[in-house]
Design a protein around this motif. Structure first.
Motif, PDB file in Angstrom:
ATOM      1  N   ASN A  16       0.786  -0.807   0.207  1.00  0.00           N
ATOM      2  CA  ASN A  16      -0.104   0.137   0.089  1.00  0.00           C
ATOM      3  C   ASN A  16       1.205   1.402  -0.147  1.00  0.00           C
ATOM      4  N   PRO A  17       1.050   2.118  -1.334  1.00  0.00           N
ATOM      5  CA  PRO A  17       1.771   3.521  -0.893  1.00  0.00           C
ATOM      6  C   PRO A  17       1.742   4.154  -0.476  1.00  0.00           C
ATOM      7  N   PHE A  18       2.270   4.659   0.635  1.00  0.00           N
ATOM      8  CA  PHE A  18       2.288   6.055   1.051  1.00  0.00           C
ATOM      9  C   PHE A  18       1.702   7.277   0.023  1.00  0.00           C
ATOM     10  N   ASN A  19       1.037   7.940   1.009  1.00  0.00           N
ATOM     11  CA  ASN A  19       0.606   9.648   0.300  1.00  0.00           C
ATOM     12  C   ASN A  19      -0.056  10.032   1.146  1.00  0.00           C
ATOM     13  N   LEU A  20       0.385  11.589   1.014  1.00  0.00           N
ATOM     14  CA  LEU A  20      -0.080  12.606   2.067  1.00  0.00           C
ATOM     15  C   LEU A  20      -1.309  12.912   2.176  1.00  0.00           C
ATOM     16  N   GLU A  21      -2.475  12.155   1.250  1.00  0.00           N
ATOM     17  CA  GLU A  21      -3.762  13.211   0.859  1.00  0.00           C
ATOM     18  C   GLU A  21      -4.587  11.453   1.771  1.00  0.00           C
ATOM     19  N   LEU A  22      -3.905  10.416   1.521  1.00  0.00           N
ATOM     20  CA  LEU A  22      -4.507   9.351   2.259  1.00  0.00           C
ATOM     21  C   LEU A  22      -3.839   8.787   3.654  1.00  0.00           C
ATOM     22  N   ASN A  23      -4.532   9.017   4.414  1.00  0.00           N
ATOM     23  CA  ASN A  23      -3.834   8.094   5.695  1.00  0.00           C
ATOM     24  C   ASN A  23      -3.496   6.387   5.178  1.00  0.00           C
ATOM     25  N   GLN A  24      -4.654   6.265   4.927  1.00  0.00           N
ATOM     26  CA  GLN A  24      -4.372   4.763   3.950  1.00  0.00           C
ATOM     27  C   GLN A  24      -5.011   4.695   2.522  1.00  0.00           C
ATOM     28  N   THR A  25      -3.596   3.955   2.044  1.00  0.00           N
ATOM     29  CA  THR A  25      -4.768   4.294   0.619  1.00  0.00           C
ATOM     30  C   THR A  25      -4.909   2.205   0.002  1.00  0.00           C
ATOM     31  N   GLN A  26      -4.869   1.772   1.108  1.00  0.00           N
ATOM     32  CA  GLN A  26      -4.894   0.372   1.482  1.00  0.00           C
ATOM     33  C   GLN A  26      -6.958   0.116   1.242  1.00  0.00           C
ATOM     34  N   PHE A  27      -7.958  -0.793   0.342  1.00  0.00           N
ATOM     35  CA  PHE A  27      -8.891  -0.477   0.391  1.00  0.00           C
ATOM     36  C   PHE A  27      -9.659  -1.824   0.283  1.00  0.00           C
ATOM     37  N   ASP A  28     -11.374  -2.176   0.328  1.00  0.00           N
ATOM     38  CA  ASP A  28     -12.208  -3.116   0.413  1.00  0.00           C
ATOM     39  C   ASP A  28     -12.231  -3.202  -1.071  1.00  0.00           C
ATOM     40  N   GLN A  29     -12.672  -4.514  -0.878  1.00  0.00           N
ATOM     41  CA  GLN A  29     -13.201  -5.035  -2.270  1.00  0.00           C
ATOM     42  C   GLN A  29     -13.867  -4.274  -2.526  1.00  0.00           C
ATOM     43  N   HIS A  30     -14.529  -3.520  -3.573  1.00  0.00           N
ATOM     44  CA  HIS A  30     -14.828  -2.950  -3.956  1.00  0.00           C
ATOM     45  C   HIS A  30     -15.581  -2.895  -6.130  1.00  0.00           C
ATOM     46  N   SER A  31     -16.526  -2.628  -6.993  1.00  0.00           N
ATOM     47  CA  SER A  31     -16.916  -2.330  -8.230  1.00  0.00           C
ATOM     48  C   SER A  31     -16.994  -1.607  -8.674  1.00  0.00           C
ATOM     49  N   ALA A  32     -16.163  -1.443  -9.785  1.00  0.00           N
ATOM     50  CA  ALA A  32     -16.586   0.813 -10.169  1.00  0.00           C
ATOM     51  C   ALA A  32     -16.514   0.422 -11.254  1.00  0.00           C
ATOM     52  N   LEU A  33     -17.408   1.093 -11.762  1.00  0.00           N
ATOM     53  CA  LEU A  33     -17.292   1.502 -13.030  1.00  0.00           C
ATOM     54  C   LEU A  33     -17.527   2.507 -13.841  1.00  0.00           C
ATOM     55  N   VAL A  34     -16.705   2.949 -14.335  1.00  0.00           N
ATOM     56  CA  VAL A  34     -15.796   4.657 -14.588  1.00  0.00           C
ATOM     57  C   VAL A  34     -15.363   4.258 -16.367  1.00  0.00           C
ATOM     58  N   GLY A  35     -16.208   5.739 -16.834  1.00  0.00           N
ATOM     59  CA  GLY A  35     -15.997   5.818 -18.668  1.00  0.00           C
ATOM     60  C   GLY A  35     -14.771   7.322 -18.627  1.00  0.00           C
ATOM     61  N   SER A  36     -14.613   7.094 -19.564  1.00  0.00           N
ATOM     62  CA  SER A  36     -14.243   8.434 -19.897  1.00  0.00           C
ATOM     63  C   SER A  36     -14.463   8.521 -21.861  1.00  0.00           C
ATOM     64  N   ALA A  37     -13.654  10.179 -21.803  1.00  0.00           N
ATOM     65  CA  ALA A  37     -13.689  10.621 -23.134  1.00  0.00           C
ATOM     66  C   ALA A  37     -12.580  11.115 -23.549  1.00  0.00           C
ATOM     67  N   ASN A  38     -11.982  11.750 -24.470  1.00  0.00           N
ATOM     68  CA  ASN A  38     -10.616  12.713 -24.777  1.00  0.00           C
ATOM     69  C   ASN A  38     -10.966  12.851 -26.019  1.00  0.00           C
ATOM     70  N   ILE A  39     -10.230  14.111 -26.442  1.00  0.00           N
ATOM     71  CA  ILE A  39     -10.746  14.613 -27.674  1.00  0.00           C
ATOM     72  C   ILE A  39      -9.007  15.322 -27.166  1.00  0.00           C
ATOM     73  N   SER A  40      -8.399  15.222 -29.326  1.00  0.00           N
ATOM     74  CA  SER A  40      -6.633  15.460 -29.081  1.00  0.00           C
ATOM     75  C   SER A  40      -7.043  16.930 -30.537  1.00  0.00           C
ATOM     76  N   TRP A  41      -6.701  18.114 -30.637  1.00  0.00           N
ATOM     77  CA  TRP A  41      -6.589  18.820 -31.299  1.00  0.00           C
ATOM     78  C   TRP A  41      -5.249  19.558 -31.689  1.00  0.00           C
ATOM     79  N   ALA A  42      -4.252  19.552 -32.898  1.00  0.00           N
ATOM     80  CA  ALA A  42      -3.632  20.597 -32.886  1.00  0.00           C
ATOM     81  C   ALA A  42      -3.619  21.259 -34.568  1.00  0.00           C
ATOM     82  N   PRO A  43      -4.519  22.308 -33.793  1.00  0.00           N
ATOM     83  CA  PRO A  43      -5.020  23.370 -35.550  1.00  0.00           C
ATOM     84  C   PRO A  43      -3.605  24.267 -36.427  1.00  0.00           C
ATOM     85  N   PHE A  44      -2.173  23.538 -35.589  1.00  0.00           N
ATOM     86  CA  PHE A  44      -1.070  23.932 -36.031  1.00  0.00           C
ATOM     87  C   PHE A  44       0.225  23.540 -37.291  1.00  0.00           C
TER      88      PHE A  44
END
Length: 582
Positions: free
Chosen positions: A344-372
């Protein structure tokens, strides 16, 4: 070096070409001087007498100064409108081409069989002693390689290749077996995916690919991977199904992936498991990579729909589980006062980075633009010129709550600007700026945090910009807002390169700065200097870091020259292993 330059010019003897639309004998009325006549014209307009100014101009009737200004304004609008339409038509026909980079070339088929008499006549200066030696070596190597290729072809046709040689070749670099003209089966490198870490101990992956071409530009592939962790005999894997099309500026890829495997918390995989994690774990008793396990299904669409726009969408459901170090994990050399760090990594924002088993549904979208982007034409084919203008990226990631049992609930928006610009004098500026914020963070776990590309080893394979040299991998990961900047300036003539011998060797000098700001990290700064292009392959760097204004220490790094890139050939055509290219 700085200077200021002012230029003033006066012109006379004008040569004026009249607008043919304005070739009329008319009288211009100044409203301030001829007030009564101006009022009369205004009154006639209200009555409806010849209110069209162009008709009155053509008929020779007087116009007021206000009317003339209005008419000239309309002319200018019409000119701008015509220019814009003309420009749009030009862009449709041909995107911006860099004129001086338009070229055509061909190789004479007889160039390899010409004797020295021919080249002596063509070349104005005779070959030097070093050139003669170089060409003799290259010619000898060409003959040897040609003989090898001939023997290889004969063996493939006769099926007489060595079983032992083929086995070890497959382990090291993989092997491809042709099934039909358009279909092949590939076993990728196994050695490259064999490593040691305290979670799995010794483990390996055996990836396969079944690929077939569909038409001229499409390809379909099935890519299963079988994973084995020898320490606890854990077996898992995944299967990816992918369809892709590759056309000029019209590429897209549709894929789905299902499996059960172990992943680093940072999806960019900052720790190389073979060259870094294995060596540091076994020899230095210092495990760098941190892992978690997930059963998952992933669907993704990526595409480039024009020469300036690209993007993609992705959806993933996963069941995530925390992992712990194997109690039997041991290094080759037991160091005093040192032991493997917990998973479990050390992190400044979380006292404990270890977590209980859980489910996650995550979606993402991205766009890239190179106008020149600029282009050049080579043999009649339009190609993008490298390092032509900045690229802008926008990404949105959402964790869906109470959908398919998902227990995450957050929204993350990030933006990024990349610039790679080469100056005429041989210097180069590389810049990467990114920022983001969690609009909503009702429920997120450590894998959902935004992680930064850190480094805690002397050797760096990463590109020279976009990653930190001495930042701990997960200490500054954030579930809030962040700002990140990386600047890399390369000089052809700075300090050491002022020495003619160093300059002639092709050495370059680099100055670099990296900056990070998060709620738990007020200001993290890295400053560095480097020598680049050492023996055309390496770069060496020295730098220092500051955290919240306090000096942290000095660091030394050795990496690959900025003009080279390291890539794996396991997913595309060709062999396995690592390749270095310009």
């Amino acid at each position: 070096f700085d200077f200021e330059y002012n230029y003033l010019a006066t012109t006379s003897d004008y040569a004026i070409a009249l607008n043919p639309d304005l070739e009329a004998d008319f009288k211009l009325i100044d409203e301030k001087i001829e007030k009564e006549l101006a009022e009369e014209i205004k009154a006639n307009q209200k009555k409806g007498d010849k209110s069209n100014m162009q008709e009155r101009l053509a008929s020779g009737e007087p116009l007021t100064r206000k009317e003339m200004r209005k008419m000239m304004k309309e002319y200018r609008k019409e000119e701008r409108r015509e220019r814009k339409e003309k420009l749009k038509e030009q862009q449709k026909e041909e995107t911006k081409i860099v004129e001086e980079q338009t070229r055509t070339f061909e190789i004479d088929s007889a160039s390899q069989v010409k004797d020295s008499t021919f080249w002596d006549a063509v070349r104005p200066l005779p070959l030097t002693t070093y050139e003669l030696k170089s060409y003799q070596v290259r010619d000898s190597m060409a003959v040897v390689n040609k003989q090898k290729d001939s023997l290889k072809t004969e063996k493939q046709e006769s099926g007489g290749s060595s079983i032992i040689g083929g086995f070890f070749g497959t382990l090291i670099s993989g092997n491809t077996f042709k099934i039909t003209k358009k279909t092949d089966f590939r076993i990728h490198s196994i050695i490259e995916r064999t490593n040691y870490n305290p979670v799995e101990r010794w483990n390996t992956s055996i990836p396969f690919s079944l690929r077939t071409k569909i038409g001229k530009h499409q390809k379909f592939s099935i890519n299963p991977t079988y994973n084995i962790a020898f320490g606890s005999l854990v077996q898992d894997g995944n299967v990816e199904v992918k369809f892709e099309q590759k056309k000029k500026f019209r590429n897209y890829k549709i894929s789905t992936d299902i499996g059960d495997a172990i992943f680093q918390f940072n999806p960019e995989n900052p720790v190389d498991l073979l060259s870094e994690e294995t060596w540091f774990s076994l020899y230095w008793e210092n495990n760098l990579a941190k892992f978690y396990q997930k059963r998952y299904w992933n669907g993704k669409i990526e595409g480039q729909w024009s020469d300036r726009f690209s993007g993609g969408i992705q959806i993933e459901w996963s069941d995530r589980t925390a992992l712990f170090n194997n109690e039997n994990a041991k290094p080759w050399r037991d160091r005093d006062n040192r032991e493997f760090t917990p998973n479990n990594p050390f992190n400044l924002e979380l006292n404990q980075t270890q977590f209980d088993q859980h489910s996650a549904l995550v979606g993402s979208a991205n766009i890239s633009w190179a106008p020149f982007k600029d282009y050049f034409v080579s043999n009649g084919e339009r190609r993008i010129r490298a390092n032509s203008g900045p690229e802008f990226q926008l990404t949105y990631r959402k964790g869906f709550n109470k959908t398919l049992g998902s227990e995450v609930d957050y929204d993350l928006v990030t933006g990024q600007v990349n610039l790679d610009h080469e100056f005429p004098a041989g210097s180069r500026l590389m810049l990467e700026v990114s920022a983001g914020t969690f609009l909503n963070k009702n429920q997120l776990y450590f894998p959902d945090f935004h992680h930064f590309r850190g480094n805690q080893t002397v050797i760096m394979f990463e590109k020279p910009v976009g990653n930190f040299r001495a930042l701990p991998y997960y200490q500054h990961s954030t579930g809030a807002q962040f700002f990140e900047l990386h600047a890399f300036q390369q000089f052809r003539n700075l300090l050491i390169t002022q020495i003619p011998e160093a300059w002639m060797l092709g050495l370059k000098e680099n100055l670099m700065i990296s900056y990070l700001k998060t709620p738990s990290t007020d200001h993290y700064i890295e400053l560095g200097y480097g020598l680049d292009n050492i023996y055309k392959i390496f770069r060496a760097e020295v730098g220092t870091s500051f955290l919240d204004g306090k000096y942290e220490g000095i660091f030394f790094r050795v990496g690959i020259a900025s003009g080279l890139n390291i890539s794996s050939n396991n997913d595309e055509e060709g062999g396995g292993g690592i390749s270095i290219g310009m």
